[in-house]
Write a protein that holds these residues in place. Structure first.
Motif, PDB file in Angstrom:
ATOM      1  N   THR A   9     -54.173 -18.316 -91.200  1.00  0.00           N
ATOM      2  CA  THR A   9     -53.784 -17.927 -92.562  1.00  0.00           C
ATOM      3  C   THR A   9     -53.430 -16.442 -92.619  1.00  0.00           C
ATOM      4  O   THR A   9     -52.442 -16.046 -93.250  1.00  0.00           O
ATOM      5  N   ALA A  10     -54.221 -15.618 -91.937  1.00  0.00           N
ATOM      6  CA  ALA A  10     -53.925 -14.174 -91.912  1.00  0.00           C
ATOM      7  C   ALA A  10     -52.567 -13.898 -91.293  1.00  0.00           C
ATOM      8  O   ALA A  10     -51.851 -12.977 -91.708  1.00  0.00           O
ATOM      9  N   ASP A  11     -52.196 -14.710 -90.300  1.00  0.00           N
ATOM     10  CA  ASP A  11     -50.897 -14.510 -89.630  1.00  0.00           C
ATOM     11  C   ASP A  11     -49.717 -14.784 -90.555  1.00  0.00           C
ATOM     12  O   ASP A  11     -48.606 -14.321 -90.290  1.00  0.00           O
ATOM     13  N   THR A  12     -49.960 -15.586 -91.611  1.00  0.00           N
ATOM     14  CA  THR A  12     -48.843 -15.997 -92.476  1.00  0.00           C
ATOM     15  C   THR A  12     -48.635 -15.075 -93.670  1.00  0.00           C
ATOM     16  O   THR A  12     -47.682 -15.262 -94.429  1.00  0.00           O
ATOM     17  N   HIS A  40     -59.300 -12.371 -94.281  1.00  0.00           N
ATOM     18  CA  HIS A  40     -59.258 -13.563 -93.417  1.00  0.00           C
ATOM     19  C   HIS A  40     -59.633 -13.219 -91.980  1.00  0.00           C
ATOM     20  O   HIS A  40     -60.322 -14.006 -91.314  1.00  0.00           O
ATOM     21  N   TRP A  41     -59.213 -12.046 -91.484  1.00  0.00           N
ATOM     22  CA  TRP A  41     -59.612 -11.662 -90.130  1.00  0.00           C
ATOM     23  C   TRP A  41     -61.125 -11.502 -90.037  1.00  0.00           C
ATOM     24  O   TRP A  41     -61.747 -11.915 -89.049  1.00  0.00           O
ATOM     25  N   GLN A  42     -61.716 -10.888 -91.064  1.00  0.00           N
ATOM     26  CA  GLN A  42     -63.167 -10.712 -91.064  1.00  0.00           C
ATOM     27  C   GLN A  42     -63.886 -12.060 -91.072  1.00  0.00           C
ATOM     28  O   GLN A  42     -64.877 -12.261 -90.350  1.00  0.00           O
ATOM     29  N   LYS A  43     -63.387 -13.000 -91.869  1.00  0.00           N
ATOM     30  CA  LYS A  43     -64.012 -14.323 -91.910  1.00  0.00           C
ATOM     31  C   LYS A  43     -63.814 -15.046 -90.579  1.00  0.00           C
ATOM     32  O   LYS A  43     -64.716 -15.752 -90.108  1.00  0.00           O
ATOM     33  N   ASP A  94     -59.546 -16.076 -78.569  1.00  0.00           N
ATOM     34  CA  ASP A  94     -59.161 -15.887 -79.967  1.00  0.00           C
ATOM     35  C   ASP A  94     -59.946 -14.749 -80.614  1.00  0.00           C
ATOM     36  O   ASP A  94     -59.423 -14.006 -81.458  1.00  0.00           O
ATOM     37  N   ALA A  95     -61.210 -14.598 -80.233  1.00  0.00           N
ATOM     38  CA  ALA A  95     -62.015 -13.520 -80.804  1.00  0.00           C
ATOM     39  C   ALA A  95     -61.474 -12.154 -80.389  1.00  0.00           C
ATOM     40  O   ALA A  95     -61.487 -11.204 -81.189  1.00  0.00           O
ATOM     41  N   ARG A 114     -58.668  -7.164 -82.050  1.00  0.00           N
ATOM     42  CA  ARG A 114     -57.498  -6.280 -81.964  1.00  0.00           C
ATOM     43  C   ARG A 114     -56.883  -6.085 -83.347  1.00  0.00           C
ATOM     44  O   ARG A 114     -56.528  -4.953 -83.735  1.00  0.00           O
ATOM     45  N   SER A 115     -56.772  -7.183 -84.114  1.00  0.00           N
ATOM     46  CA  SER A 115     -56.199  -7.089 -85.467  1.00  0.00           C
ATOM     47  C   SER A 115     -57.079  -6.258 -86.393  1.00  0.00           C
ATOM     48  O   SER A 115     -56.579  -5.584 -87.299  1.00  0.00           O
ATOM     49  N   LEU A 116     -58.384  -6.297 -86.178  1.00  0.00           N
ATOM     50  CA  LEU A 116     -59.312  -5.525 -87.020  1.00  0.00           C
ATOM     51  C   LEU A 116     -59.471  -4.090 -86.537  1.00  0.00           C
ATOM     52  O   LEU A 116     -60.134  -3.277 -87.204  1.00  0.00           O
ATOM     53  N   GLY A 117     -58.914  -3.779 -85.353  1.00  0.00           N
ATOM     54  CA  GLY A 117     -59.074  -2.435 -84.803  1.00  0.00           C
ATOM     55  C   GLY A 117     -60.454  -2.186 -84.241  1.00  0.00           C
ATOM     56  O   GLY A 117     -60.868  -1.027 -84.080  1.00  0.00           O
ATOM     57  N   GLU A 118     -61.180  -3.265 -83.912  1.00  0.00           N
ATOM     58  CA  GLU A 118     -62.540  -3.140 -83.369  1.00  0.00           C
ATOM     59  C   GLU A 118     -62.458  -3.004 -81.846  1.00  0.00           C
ATOM     60  O   GLU A 118     -62.707  -3.941 -81.089  1.00  0.00           O
ATOM     61  N   THR A 119     -62.111  -1.783 -81.383  1.00  0.00           N
ATOM     62  CA  THR A 119     -61.850  -1.572 -79.958  1.00  0.00           C
ATOM     63  C   THR A 119     -63.084  -1.790 -79.094  1.00  0.00           C
ATOM     64  O   THR A 119     -63.019  -2.422 -78.033  1.00  0.00           O
ATOM     65  N   HIS A 120     -64.226  -1.279 -79.548  1.00  0.00           N
ATOM     66  CA  HIS A 120     -65.443  -1.412 -78.741  1.00  0.00           C
ATOM     67  C   HIS A 120     -65.820  -2.884 -78.559  1.00  0.00           C
ATOM     68  O   HIS A 120     -66.123  -3.323 -77.441  1.00  0.00           O
ATOM     69  N   GLN A 121     -65.802  -3.642 -79.646  1.00  0.00           N
ATOM     70  CA  GLN A 121     -66.135  -5.074 -79.579  1.00  0.00           C
ATOM     71  C   GLN A 121     -65.118  -5.825 -78.722  1.00  0.00           C
ATOM     72  O   GLN A 121     -65.473  -6.732 -77.948  1.00  0.00           O
TER      73      GLN A 121
END
Length: 449
Positions: A350-353, A363-366, A393-394, A399-406
């Motif tokens: 959904t986030a991709d659309t 949606h990325w957070q969920k 997928d995670a 990457r989309s959330l910018g969570e580089t460390h994770q």
């Protein structure tokens, strides 16, 4: 469970002291066993036992006949009585094992077969039967060892080669499994199940045309073989021949409309052709046939609902699937992990659309929340292959959330798991597949911010 059965009892002339009437009942029982008229054999041996209650031939014959008609509980008493009197009777121990295996008392059955082997160590039938119950107990390595010994003793036994193939498949030794099925068929070509299993392996190797030919051989031998029709549909669908696949699934279901796998596969192909409402109906049949426990259909039903009714309907479906799972479901952990995973995938899709921004971030957070729950359940030890799918997928979500460390942590986890799989797998084709995926993850690592 099917077990190779020992031969019918020997001729009654081995007991010359029996009176004439008893001898006649025994001879009739033996003749009926040899003619596969086991109900009549049961009556004849019971008549003989009424005249001579401890007659070894009648006790053994009765046990064999009861096993042959599936009355395994009834076979126990005469065989135990025989073994009490003659504990060195290897054939009786084997038939006692058949009765116990038929009652799913696999540990006891294994002990009985090992008694038989202790008496006659070079009996391929006893090694084969040990392999069968070890297979049922999930002890596939030991089953493979027993199959190896059975093949050494009876290298031209098609059924032993067939079950060797089954064991190799469980051990993911797919090249050996294919070779075993082909050896079995070279000895005895008229085996629809061996052709079917050969087809499944050929399909897994991407040899679609050969897989179809193998299923066709199975169907030619047994036209109402529902499983072969179902597998034929899978191969046709994988080749993009959706209409032919639908026809194959429909034929499978005409022969066996209580197979949830076939309804699920039919639904997948319907969804692939855009017939999402019909797909939901097919998935419903699979779910109802399994008292709402068929988690694969819950997964696929969610994607069909996403296409025709939207995200909320899909998420509600997956939640219903989670709530429906019995606490003691044999695949409960896998099912729960994957239903959470698909909830995450739906949020990611959904986030991709939608345009980048706050709504997409929600949606990325969920998605990450669901993936995290899935990873808690789908451990590297129990579910390595599915864990890899979730990790992939995670990583994209991070990457989309910018969570580089994770993202770095997940990427390292995926690469460590792939290295382990490359080391541990016995399948050459799997090693190549895992190595290619590992290279892909290395490339992702080089592109990290």
């Amino acid at each position: 469970m099917e077990i190779k059965t020992s031969a019918a009892p020997v001729d009654s002339s081995a007991a010359p002291t029996m009176d004439w009437l008893t001898s006649q009942w025994l001879a009739l029982g033996v003749d009926c066993c040899e003619a596969a008229n086991f109900e009549a054999a049961i009556d004849a041996f019971e008549q003989a036992l009424a005249l001579l209650p401890n007659c070894p031939l009648a006790l053994h014959g009765l046990g064999i006949a009861f096993n042959a008609v599936g009355a395994h509980a009834d076979a126990i008493a005469p065989l135990e009585k025989l073994l009490d009197a003659d504990p060195l009777n290897g054939d009786a121990w084997g038939n006692y094992g058949h009765a116990l295996a038929g009652l799913e008392r696999y540990g006891d059955a294994l002990a009985a077969y090992r008694h038989s082997l202790a008496l006659v160590p070079e009996a391929p039938l006893s090694w084969y039967n040990c392999a069968r119950v070890l297979f049922e107990m999930g002890r596939y390595g030991e089953a493979a060892t027993a199959c190896d010994r059975a093949r050494e003793l009876a290298p031209e036994d098609a059924l032993i080669w067939f079950w060797s193939g089954q064991v190799f498949r469980k051990l993911e030794r797919d090249e050996q499994a294919l070779a075993a099925f082909e050896r079995s068929l070279a000895i005895a070509p008229e085996q629809p199940r061996a052709w079917n299993h050969r087809g499944v392996l050929l399909e897994a190797f991407g040899r679609h045309g050969e897989a179809l030919a193998s299923y066709d051989r199975a169907i030619a031998l047994e036209p109402d073989y529902a499983e072969a029709w179902n597998n034929r549909g899978i191969t046709l669908d994988n080749q993009g021949q959706s209409l032919e696949a639908l026809e194959a699934f429909q034929t499978s279901l005409r022969h066996d409309d209580r197979n949830p796998d076939a309804w699920n596969n039919y639904g997948l192909t319907l969804a692939g052709t855009g017939r999402h409402g019909e797909a939901v109906t097919a998935y419903d049949r699979a779910i109802l046939l399994t008292d709402r426990q068929y988690w694969r259909a819950w997964v696929n039903r969610g994607w069909a609902l996403l296409a025709c009714q939207g995200l909320e309907a899909a998420l509600a479906n997956w939640e219903a699937g989670l709530q429906s799972l019995a606490p003691d479901h044999p695949q409960g952990a896998l099912a729960r992990g994957l239903l959470k995973y698909h909830q995450g995938r739906a949020h990611g899709a959904t986030a991709d659309t939608i345009a980048p921004g706050e709504a997409a971030q929600v949606h990325w957070q969920k998605a990450w929340g669901h993936f995290s729950e899935a990873l808690d359940v789908l451990t590297a030890e129990a579910f390595p292959h599915w864990r890899l799918e979730v990790l992939q997928d995670a990583i994209a979500v991070c990457r989309s959330l910018g969570e580089t460390h994770q993202m770095r942590y997940l990427l390292q986890s995926a690469m460590d798991l792939l290295r382990r799989l490359v080391r541990e797998t016995a399948s050459t084709s799997k090693k190549v597949e895992y190595a290619a995926r590992l290279a892909s993850f290395y490339q992702q690592g080089g592109k990290m911010p």
